[in-house]
Design an enzyme around this catalytic site. Structure first.
Site, PDB file in Angstrom:
ATOM      1  N   GLU A  46       0.801  -1.220   0.000  1.00  0.00           N
ATOM      2  CA  GLU A  46       0.000   0.000   0.000  1.00  0.00           C
ATOM      3  C   GLU A  46       0.840   1.280   0.000  1.00  0.00           C
ATOM      4  O   GLU A  46       0.855   2.035   0.974  1.00  0.00           O
ATOM      5  CB  GLU A  46      -0.944   0.010   1.197  1.00  0.00           C
ATOM      6  CG  GLU A  46      -1.936  -1.122   1.200  1.00  0.00           C
ATOM      7  CD  GLU A  46      -2.905  -1.079   2.369  1.00  0.00           C
ATOM      8  OE1 GLU A  46      -3.971  -1.700   2.274  1.00  0.00           O
ATOM      9  OE2 GLU A  46      -2.585  -0.402   3.387  1.00  0.00           O
ATOM     10  N   GLU A  72      -5.635  -8.296   1.127  1.00  0.00           N
ATOM     11  CA  GLU A  72      -6.162  -7.888   2.430  1.00  0.00           C
ATOM     12  C   GLU A  72      -7.647  -7.591   2.281  1.00  0.00           C
ATOM     13  O   GLU A  72      -8.056  -6.910   1.343  1.00  0.00           O
ATOM     14  CB  GLU A  72      -5.465  -6.636   2.979  1.00  0.00           C
ATOM     15  CG  GLU A  72      -4.089  -6.882   3.551  1.00  0.00           C
ATOM     16  CD  GLU A  72      -3.519  -5.645   4.230  1.00  0.00           C
ATOM     17  OE1 GLU A  72      -4.306  -4.758   4.639  1.00  0.00           O
ATOM     18  OE2 GLU A  72      -2.283  -5.566   4.333  1.00  0.00           O
TER      19      GLU A  72
END
Length: 485
Positions: A190, A381
């Site tokens: 991320e 995720e």
């Protein structure tokens, strides 16, 4: 009324799927090669922050500041994964997982960020990989999950262009040691979050609030993302699969049809969902929607960077938790947009304050799959933080169970519509340190009593285990019982 795949038409409240409701799909619906796992991160779980030669990270430094973490908590012990990894892997195996995603701590391997390797730190990941394989868990190794060595931050960290070379050295060390056994690699976790929250908003390490720092860090992370991929490709066997991960949120305007909110949503999408994806494809930054972004990034780009930012990954990890509603804001430069908090919108929300909207997964899979030459997608995720309730030996968490089931259903919906999605990893395997939120929000399939470090599989974990077709779960879901299965 329950909307089943392939269609969900509205946001789902936490108890959308009653605990007694049968799951309207099965593991077999996803195909035999689908990867089922759970994820974890080094800083959030390992603890052992000064153990056996590990150097400090920017998160070790950040958590020493008063007032930046709720209740002034830190992860010096965390979930004690460094000492209890075998117990946690036993639990993961007992849940029926086929895959386990974790990250390595850069300063545990290279305490100064470059130079001398800490052999004891590297040995830990060697043992961890072997322990995964012994339990038939395919290891997925993320190189960078936000814990930059403090020594490199002292030299500018992600705002220093040399970070690309520093990161390449670290990637090479990891690939040479573990490449004979780890088949799945992820470069960055991320980048929009660690760059934006850490360098623009200041709520994550290293705690900077500066537009120039954000843009410099964004560009250098984009370069490192591709360079890390190239290093791995050169070092690893041809059978290895290399990916990276992107945070994303499905974005909708607060006032559909309003020109200002619609334009603000497009700008927010360019910043939050596209900034790190399109350079990988050789498209450069989305400056058409964010002209100021292009003007400012010219200060950091060098000739040839457009080519250096591109890399053909084998897969992208999609990490999605919610949708966001966007409105025009004249007070926020660069994107001229703001996000409307879920608490202001009369929608169900989690302990993180995020709207409970599993359909966001479907929309983001469709959005990323629409890129020409997009690789296979993985959900690396997905999860939600809700309260846990102890009932005897059980940890009851119906909202998390409902969310997990609905999210898996949204993945199936996208797959049935032709999206090449190859895996689902729940966040997270265990409860852990949730960055600026400390230990309050709990995402885990496995509950941790932080006073004793006792592990207990929650009802959501039990549902996941039953869905995956593992051995019947004992009523008392402790590590000892699962290990006996």
């Amino acid at each position: 009324m329950i909307h089943l795949p392939p269609r969900y038409d509205e946001p789902l409240p936490p108890a959308f799927f009653p605990a007694s409701a049968p799951t309207p799909f099965s593991r077999a619906d996803f195909g035999a090669d689908f990867h089922w796992g759970a994820s974890a991160a080094a800083y959030q779980t390992e603890g052992a922050w000064q153990h056996q030669g590990k150097g400090p990270s920017i998160w070790d430094d950040f958590t020493r500041r008063k007032g930046v973490i709720r209740r002034n908590e830190h992860a010096r012990v965390g979930a004690d994964f460094y000492n209890r990894y075998e117990e946690d892997l036993d639990l993961a195996h007992g849940l029926g997982l086929s895959d386990f995603r974790f990250s390595a701590a850069w300063p545990r391997v290279l305490p100064e960020g470059t130079g001398a390797v800490n052999r004891r730190g590297l040995d830990f990941y060697d043992r961890l990989v072997d322990a995964c394989l012994e339990r038939d868990l395919r290891p997925w190794l993320t190189l960078y999950h936000w814990d930059l060595p403090s020594a490199l931050q002292a030299r500018g960290g992600w705002t220093n262009r040399n970070v690309v070379n520093w990161f390449a050295e670290y990637a090479q060390v990891m690939a040479r040691r573990l490449g004979d056994r780890v088949q799945h690699w992820l470069v960055l976790n991320e980048p929009m979050v660690f760059v934006g929250a850490g360098h623009l908003l200041g709520v994550h390490a290293p705690g900077r609030r500066h537009l120039g720092a954000f843009l410099a860090a964004a560009h250098h992370a984009t370069l490192a993302q591709a360079e890390g991929g190239r290093v791995l490709r050169a070092q690893l066997p041809a059978t290895a699969r290399i990916g990276t991960t992107f945070s994303c949120s499905y974005l909708t305007p607060q006032r559909p049809g309003n020109a200002y909110d619609e334009a603000a949503t497009r700008r927010a999408d360019a910043l939050l969902n596209r900034l790190f994806v399109e350079p990988v494809l050789g498209q450069g930054y989305p400056v058409a929607e964010l002209p100021a972004l292009g003007w400012l990034l010219d200060r950091y780009q060098k000739p040839g960077d457009d080519q250096r930012m591109a890399f053909k990954f084998d897969f992208w990890g999609i990490q999605n938790y919610t949708r966001e509603v966007v409105r025009f804001s004249p007070w926020l430069p660069l994107q001229w947009a703001s996000l409307v908090p879920a608490k202001q919108r009369s929608v169900p929300y989690s302990d993180m304050g995020w709207e409970v909207y599993p359909e966001s997964l479907y929309h983001m899979l469709k959005q990323y799959a629409a890129y020409p030459n997009a690789p296979q997608l993985m959900i690396t995720e997905s999860g939600s933080a809700f309260p846990d309730e102890r009932q005897g030996t059980r940890v009851v968490d119906p909202a998390r169970r409902a969310y997990l089931q609905a999210a898996v259903g949204q993945v199936l919906r996208a797959q049935r519509e032709g999206v090449d999605v190859g895996g689902y990893f729940a966040w997270s395997l265990t409860d852990n340190f949730e960055w600026a939120e400390g230990y309050g929000p709990r995402f885990g399939l496995i509950h941790i009593d932080y006073n004793t470090q006792e592990r207990t599989v929650k009802d959501s974990g039990r549902w996941y285990q039953e869905f995956l077709g593992g051995a019947p779960m004992a009523q008392e879901h402790t590590a000892e019982n699962v290990a006996r299965l």
